[in-house]
Write an enzyme that holds these catalytic residues in place. Structure first.
Site, mmCIF file in Angstrom:
data_model
loop_
_atom_site.group_PDB
_atom_site.id
_atom_site.type_symbol
_atom_site.label_atom_id
_atom_site.label_comp_id
_atom_site.label_asym_id
_atom_site.label_seq_id
_atom_site.Cartn_x
_atom_site.Cartn_y
_atom_site.Cartn_z
ATOM 1 N N ASP A 569 -60.806 -11.207 -40.023
ATOM 2 C CA ASP A 569 -59.512 -10.533 -40.099
ATOM 3 C C ASP A 569 -58.442 -11.560 -40.455
ATOM 4 O O ASP A 569 -58.743 -12.591 -41.054
ATOM 5 C CB ASP A 569 -59.204 -9.836 -38.776
ATOM 6 C CG ASP A 569 -58.365 -8.587 -38.952
ATOM 7 O OD1 ASP A 569 -57.191 -8.727 -39.349
ATOM 8 O OD2 ASP A 569 -58.864 -7.483 -38.699
ATOM 9 N N HIS A 606 -52.648 -8.825 -37.037
ATOM 10 C CA HIS A 606 -53.640 -7.760 -37.149
ATOM 11 C C HIS A 606 -54.949 -8.161 -36.478
ATOM 12 O O HIS A 606 -55.559 -7.386 -35.727
ATOM 13 C CB HIS A 606 -53.859 -7.439 -38.632
ATOM 14 C CG HIS A 606 -54.687 -6.220 -38.884
ATOM 15 N ND1 HIS A 606 -56.049 -6.269 -39.102
ATOM 16 C CD2 HIS A 606 -54.334 -4.919 -38.997
ATOM 17 C CE1 HIS A 606 -56.505 -5.050 -39.313
ATOM 18 N NE2 HIS A 606 -55.489 -4.197 -39.258
ATOM 19 N N SER A 782 -58.139 0.665 -38.213
ATOM 20 C CA SER A 782 -58.310 -0.740 -37.806
ATOM 21 C C SER A 782 -58.312 -0.874 -36.289
ATOM 22 O O SER A 782 -59.009 -1.733 -35.733
ATOM 23 C CB SER A 782 -57.181 -1.601 -38.378
ATOM 24 O OG SER A 782 -57.300 -1.747 -39.764
#
Length: 856
Positions: A569, A606, A782
């Site tokens: 990620d 994220h 996600s």
């Protein structure tokens, strides 16, 4: 209209309406041009954010609409009024609209092929300039009488040449019959009298200085692409300069320079405004979608600076022919250099809404455009004051040359100092025909030891295949100094190179296909770290309770101990209180192929959020006692096929910092479960097949791969970016707190007939960790994906014999899932996506039921 020649002044003494009409047409043209360009870019970005393909017809239709909406009133201005200035205004705007229509057609070229677009832009601009010059010879230009040193009209109506004398000499200004001493008279024997003709050489040099001043913000805040890309940008900018010089030539400026006494201010104020409008139309066609937006700000004010330069060239003592040449040269240099900034120093693919909200490329492009606008306005005002006053004197050649040299040196200093020197072009991802044969793998013993042995055999076969098949190609690439990087998880090589290298590679027999591997251009300053503002959780979050993970902890006493989850990620904040204790550590638990950081970090947030949902403590993670390892495959929310593969290889066989993936891989240290909240769309260089061998190899190695379905719902067949459509990954959609499928959650069917998504998990207002010890509530598949990875970690922790048995684990997850409520785009049968399973999959995961089944 014969017998009523156009008047040279900007106003028609019989009626003010032509001037009013010109003002209204100008305002209308600005609204149409800015509206279509901004609207077209926003449409591209909305489609991109929803994962939809670009509309190939969008920009040609918008270009045609602009030609019709802006060109029609400009045509009326060009033919109806008696005022020569109004007609010149209409003609310039009409040609600008037509040129915009032609240049906009080039945006059918996909942005990923930027070199091809720039080459086409250069060719189209040159051809347009030739067409404008050809048409100019057949256009009845307004006549100029008593201009500010401007060329006098000839007997055949050509207003671009000085009037011929009695001996046929057409290279010198004619004498006036009224004793006008503002121009030298010619005698019968061609003897020149009066003041000596002043050289107009300083004018082009002043244009170069102004153009370099406009380039300074881009040298400071932007970055160049590859070598070929930069060269083609130079050619395209030069071609646009030629087009502007052809459009804004002497016949255009002449009607604005009339008056007795001469009034250079009228030339600058009125002519500059009209020229700025024409440049606005040219700017709208300059660059791919996004790159034209800064040009819309910086090019129009250049019109006033051009007017001042033409006023300086047309001094009363100037040779008209030399003045025209100086004006043309100045126009070409100034417009070309002004257009070069957005073309060469930005990548249009990075001017994206996906990067808005941080100090990333859109922020810096907007800043450069704003600074460029301020510079352009200051240059226009300064040149108007310096050059366009009736008593002003043009600086001599030496002063102008010094100004140009100083600004050239300043450009170099800025680029090499606070700028981002160097070339940052895209790379090529070369997929070879031969891929490893993973059939016939020996049966593995159940549990961790069997999984490790199987992973080691898969790693051996992959490396052997790559080493045996890449040798000849690597030798050729090294001879050409194309900096090749080998991969084995997919048998592929990443190299430098443009279209010529790509064509050469595509013809080689061992190459299956060549893709573009994106490379981000550097920022002038770090984008800053994203942080959250949610309060720290005080117990299991709603999503943890909804899937029953808290019951697994309290009733089954299973928390994920002994399992390692791998995250590919944006990174992970390894110092976060909820994550710090879970990091596996050692020299092979962190890899950053983008920036080569040596400890877990995360700027975007994220990755920190997703890892927190999988293994975070303090009530945010499904498997709080599982460990994690990390890899950075997203830099500023964008990736590339090569870097996605870098991380997947690291997950199959981790290696120490600075190690060689081919020789230093440790498959026995591979994490058991992988969470992947990313997808590789075509804009990043991927096609549907590129990562298929990678997920197949991970599956064969007994590594459980979980992938996000994507956030491109509610459209059907929106699960399309790798790796989500692949049958050997578990694809996860999102539900809300009412167990309703989130509208943004992508849906099937997918090519090949696989049911997708496989399962669902909470993905709306999910609270998890963010960098800096903070927390945030985010939406997306996600957020749902790592929770399913956490459930697998609980299952394998509860029953170590199940480790590596990917097929059985998938089946348990599906069999124990609970019903979820589907949502659809509309009531139309075509929006039902074929079957409810293409929306809900098997339903929402049930951690408690899945772990109970795993224990049995």
């Amino acid at each position: 209209m014969q017998g009523q020649p156009a008047q040279p002044g900007f106003s028609d003494r019989s009626s003010p309406w032509p001037v009013v009409a010109a003002v209204l047409v100008g305002c209308w043209t600005v609204a149409v041009t800015v509206g279509t360009q901004t609207g077209g870019w926003l449409t591209d970005q909305v489609l991109l954010s929803f994962g939809r393909d670009r509309l190939g017809w969008l920009w040609p239709v918008l270009g045609l609409a602009t030609v019709v909406l802006a060109g029609t009133p400009a045509l009326l201005l060009a033919v109806l009024p008696r005022s020569g200035a109004v007609r010149a205004t209409g003609r310039a705007w009409l040609i600008g609209a037509l040129a915009l229509g032609v240049l906009t057609l080039l945006r059918v070229v996909p942005p990923v092929h930027h070199e091809a677009y720039l080459a086409a832009l250069a060719g189209a601009a040159v051809l347009s300039a030739l067409a404008v010059r050809w048409s100019a010879r057949r256009w009845a230009y307004p006549r100029l009488v008593g201009s500010v040193g401007g060329p006098a009209p000839t007997g055949d109506g050509d207003a671009t040449r000085p009037e011929a004398t009695g001996n046929g000499d057409a290279t010198r200004p004619a004498a006036t019959g009224n004793g006008d001493a503002t121009r030298p008279a010619a005698t019968g024997n061609s003897e020149q009298v009066g003041r000596r003709v002043r050289r107009t050489g300083p004018v082009p040099l002043l244009a170069v200085a102004a153009g370099l001043a406009l380039l300074l913000p881009w040298a400071w805040l932007g970055a160049l692409g590859g070598l070929l890309e930069t060269v083609l940008a130079l050619l395209a900018a030069a071609a646009l300069g030629v087009l502007a010089a052809t459009l804004l030539d002497a016949p255009f400026w002449s009607p604005f320079a009339v008056g007795r006494p001469p009034r250079p201010a009228r030339l600058v104020l009125v002519g500059g405004l009209v020229a700025g409008m024409a440049l606005l139309l040219l700017a709208a066609g300059t660059g791919q979608s996004g790159a034209q937006l800064p040009a819309l700000l910086t090019l129009p004010p250049v019109g006033f600076a051009l007017a001042a330069l033409w006023a300086a060239a047309w001094r009363p003592a100037a040779d008209p022919a030399e003045a025209i040449r100086a004006g043309r040269t100045a126009t070409g240099w100034l417009v070309g250099l002004a257009a070069l900034g957005p073309l060469a120093f930005t990548d249009p693919e990075e001017i994206s809404l996906l990067l808005v909200g941080t100090r990333d490329i859109p922020f810096w492009v907007a800043t450069a455009a704003g600074v460029g606008l301020a510079v352009a306005v200051l240059v226009a005002i300064g040149y108007a004051v310096l050059l366009a006053r009736p008593t002003a004197r043009t600086p001599n050649r030496r002063v102008a040359a010094v100004a140009a040299v100083v600004l050239l040196v300043a450009f170099g200093v800025v680029d090499l100092g606070p700028g981002q020197p160097g070339l940052y072009g895209e790379r090529l991802f070369v997929v070879l025909r031969t891929q490893a044969d993973l059939s016939g793998l020996p049966a593995a013993a159940p549990g961790r030891a069997g999984r490790d042995a199987r992973a080691a055999e898969v790693y051996r076969r992959l490396v052997t295949t790559a080493e045996q098949s890449q040798g000849d190609l690597l030798r050729g690439l090294n001879r050409l100094r194309l900096d090749p990087v080998s991969y084995y998880l997919v048998n592929a090589i990443e190299v430098d190179g443009g279209p010529a290298v790509r064509a050469w590679l595509a013809r080689r027999p061992e190459v299956a296909r060549v893709l573009v591997s994106q490379r981000l251009r550097p920022l002038p300053a770090p984008a800053g770290q994203n942080r959250g503002s949610a309060p720290k959780p005080t117990g299991p979050e709603w999503n943890i309770r909804q899937i029953g993970a808290d019951r697994v902890w309290s009733q089954l006493r299973v928390t994920g101990t002994g399992i390692v989850v791998g995250s590919s990620d944006s990174g992970v904040d390894g110092t976060h209180p909820a994550l710090q204790a879970g990091f596996r550590g050692g020299d092979d638990s962190w890899y950053d192929p983008w920036d080569d950081t040596r400890s877990p970090t995360d700027q975007g947030g994220h990755g920190t959020h997703t890892v927190g949902s999988a293994v975070g403590r303090d009530g945010i993670g499904v498997a709080p006692d599982a460990q994690w390892v990390g890899c950075v495959n997203l830099d500023r929310n964008l990736g590339s096929p090569a870097h996605y593969l870098d991380c997947l290889q690291f997950m199959l066989a981790p290696f120490p910092a600075g190690g060689d993936p081919f020789t230093d891989g440790r498959p026995e240290r591979a994490p058991q479960v992988l969470t992947n909240s990313w997808g590789c769309p075509p804009i990043e260089g991927c096609d549907q097949r590129v990562l298929r061998p990678a997920t197949a190899a991970l599956d064969a190695a007994g590594i459980f791969v979980v992938a996000a379905a994507g956030n491109t719902g509610p459209w059907c067949a929106s699960i399309d970016d790798p790796p989500a459509p692949y049958p050997d990954v578990l694809t996860v959609g999102a539900v809300d707190s009412q167990r309703r499928v989130a509208e943004f959650s992508s849906r099937g069917p997918v090519p090949g007939g696989s049911d997708k998504p496989d399962v669902l998990a909470p993905g709306v207002e999910v609270v998890s960790a963010m960098p800096g010890g903070t927390y945030a509530a985010l939406d997306g598949t996600s957020m749902a994906t790592p929770q399913v990875a956490g459930v697998v970690a609980l299952m394998w922790s509860a029953n170590p014999a199940l480790v590596g048995d990917v097929t059985r684990t998938r089946q348990i997850l599906r069999d124990t899932a609970t019903a979820a409520t589907p949502t659809y785009r509309s009531d139309s049968p075509s929006d039902a996506c074929g079957a409810p399973s293409n929306v809900t999959g098997a339903g929402q995961v049930d951690a408690y039921a899945a772990v109970r089944a795993a224990q049995q």
